[in-house]
Design a protein around this motif. Sequence first.
Motif, PDB file in Angstrom:
ATOM      1  N   ILE A  25       1.027   1.297  -5.047  1.00  0.00           N
ATOM      2  CA  ILE A  25       0.119   0.795  -4.333  1.00  0.00           C
ATOM      3  C   ILE A  25      -1.403   0.604  -4.721  1.00  0.00           C
ATOM      4  O   ILE A  25      -1.913  -0.412  -4.586  1.00  0.00           O
TER       5      ILE A  25
ATOM      6  N   ARG B  10       6.374   6.655   1.032  1.00  0.00           N
ATOM      7  CA  ARG B  10       5.114   7.344   1.140  1.00  0.00           C
ATOM      8  C   ARG B  10       5.598   8.872   1.422  1.00  0.00           C
ATOM      9  O   ARG B  10       4.811   9.781   0.930  1.00  0.00           O
TER      10      ARG B  10
ATOM     11  N   TYR C  36      -6.010  -3.437   4.576  1.00  0.00           N
ATOM     12  CA  TYR C  36      -4.328  -2.962   4.603  1.00  0.00           C
ATOM     13  C   TYR C  36      -3.508  -4.083   4.041  1.00  0.00           C
ATOM     14  O   TYR C  36      -2.610  -3.882   3.762  1.00  0.00           O
TER      15      TYR C  36
ATOM     16  N   TRP D 159      -2.186   6.018   4.454  1.00  0.00           N
ATOM     17  CA  TRP D 159      -2.217   5.525   3.287  1.00  0.00           C
ATOM     18  C   TRP D 159      -3.378   6.264   2.260  1.00  0.00           C
ATOM     19  O   TRP D 159      -3.009   6.345   0.947  1.00  0.00           O
TER      20      TRP D 159
ATOM     21  N   LYS E 215      -8.306   5.075  -5.130  1.00  0.00           N
ATOM     22  CA  LYS E 215      -7.809   4.304  -3.957  1.00  0.00           C
ATOM     23  C   LYS E 215      -9.071   3.934  -2.781  1.00  0.00           C
ATOM     24  O   LYS E 215      -8.753   3.080  -1.831  1.00  0.00           O
TER      25      LYS E 215
ATOM     26  N   SER F 223       3.442  -3.396  -1.471  1.00  0.00           N
ATOM     27  CA  SER F 223       4.593  -2.138  -1.414  1.00  0.00           C
ATOM     28  C   SER F 223       5.850  -2.934  -1.738  1.00  0.00           C
ATOM     29  O   SER F 223       6.714  -2.152  -2.190  1.00  0.00           O
TER      30      SER F 223
ATOM     31  N   LEU G 175      -2.524  -4.211   0.496  1.00  0.00           N
ATOM     32  CA  LEU G 175      -1.510  -2.961   0.351  1.00  0.00           C
ATOM     33  C   LEU G 175      -0.055  -3.240   0.800  1.00  0.00           C
ATOM     34  O   LEU G 175       0.732  -2.797   0.015  1.00  0.00           O
TER      35      LEU G 175
END
Length: 575
Positions: free
Chosen positions: A511, A113, A94, A435, A517, A101, A97
């Motif tokens: 992202i 989101r 994370y 996420w 992902k 952002s 990420l």
Amino acid sequence: MQLATIDYIIIIGFFIISLLIGVWVSKQAGKSSESFFLSGRNMPWWLLGVSMVATTFAADTPGLVTQLVRENGVSGNWVWWAMLLTGMLTVFFYAKLWRKSGITTDLEFYELRYSGKAAGFLRGFRAIYLGIIFNVITMAGVCLAGAKIANILLGIDQNTMLLISGIIVVIYSSLGGLKGVLITDFIQFIIAMIGSIWATIYIVSLPEVGGLENLLAQPEVSTKLNILPDFSNTETLITLFIIPFAVQWWSTWYPGAEPGGGGYIAQRMLAAKNEKHATWATLFFNFAHYALRPWPWIIVGLASLVLFPQLSNLNSAFPNLTSSMQGHDVAYAAMMTYLPAGLIGIVLTSLIAAFMSTISTQLNWGSSYIVNDFYSRFMKPNSTEKEKVLVGRISTVVLMILAGFLSKYINDAKEVFTLLLQIGAGTGLLYILRWFWNRINPYSEIAAMAISFVIAFVFFINGKMDNPMFDLAGHWQLIIGVTITTLGWLLVTLITKPTDKETLDSFEEKIFEGKHKFQNIGYKIVAFLIGTIGVYSFLFATGNFIYGKIFLAFGLSGLTLICGLFLIKNWKKIS
């Protein structure tokens, strides 16, 4: 106890340096809200990592560790050691990420989101919920610990301590913004480590303790040394090991150990130069927080069992403590009264530094929510940058006042720790999955937050009653909270509509940059496991060196080295 002139010089000198730093960076911090709350997004990993560690070294942290050691032995620390898994998850999944952002606070994530009025409501409500309510509870625990230390070491009452320290920390926090906090955190961390290690060495050499070997042989201590819980004691095993590893680390939201990252940890990741610096900062934090720092506090906790074997010994030694301030967590401060002039000044400064570091971070973080996610988002969207900075500075003062007031109504560090865990119980899995699982929506988060808070409130009020409605152990309260909250938000997720496709596509493009992902997911999982093993190996190696188990200590040190080399060699594939 009486302080010497050298002690006052050290303490006052530290206060002056902290204030000068705030004044020095105030002009740059006041340029914009991004400068005030994120230092212009150009901070290096080492400064951010040290700041994360300094923030989690609150005034109540040594007291909490001492209390855990006195009540449950060294293995009692597994209630927070298990959270390393949460931290390592943030490092390898994370951190990158969050920095990608490009948001100002982690609450801004909600409107990146999710979509619609529910997303806006969630952002605004959570700004107040976390920025004020949750934040004030956290700071109140730190204020209480600071008051206990001040009472024992300086002989001043809680109101005087809060007034003096509050004024100083508010001034440099409101002037310097995050950059001022980061620089003072760096100085505070160095002082704190020097103070805690030096104090531990001195205390172990006291005639009453008789050196490390004699300390470990004492009847009161020898039964408390096991790093792992007693597997033959079912209740202890469940409380200290099974629940933290099977449930707690992934299911609870706790400041500094948020599943998926959040709070002031996210704030520092967002302030990093780039994604690499955000990742390295978080990795350093988890290593230093869990493996580098705990043992001096643990040893002092063990030594306190020799000088103050029972709680009654502590209470009789410090009769000025009010009944609400008595507890095993004061043992750390009690042991500091044995230090000589000069050293007590350094240690007291380190404890003051720990207090100020945590409070200043909480104030800056909390005010960032109030300004960015409530005031400028809902109250005055067209507010100027100067107005935002002004509101940030005013909210800093208000938050400090509220925390000081609440600190009078709590008892010890462990009570705050348990309360915060219970409030966040059951929300962790949502923060990990949001996420990647597109089905999660704003109503999922609202349900999780509301259900967990109501359950925590019921348990807290019940525990404060003279005649409780029910008697339920803390670990079972946590299990109930996690189960009900998790089932509740999952049900809400499945019966409500997901976020619209356009918002989800925009989020994933920003992202994940159009890539899959779950890219390199295998390497990330292996890195998560290797990183966790490496940190625990270093933690256990240090303990075994202290215990004189040299062969095992060297073996664990070798394992730490192997884990580190693996991460370095495969870093590109991991990141």
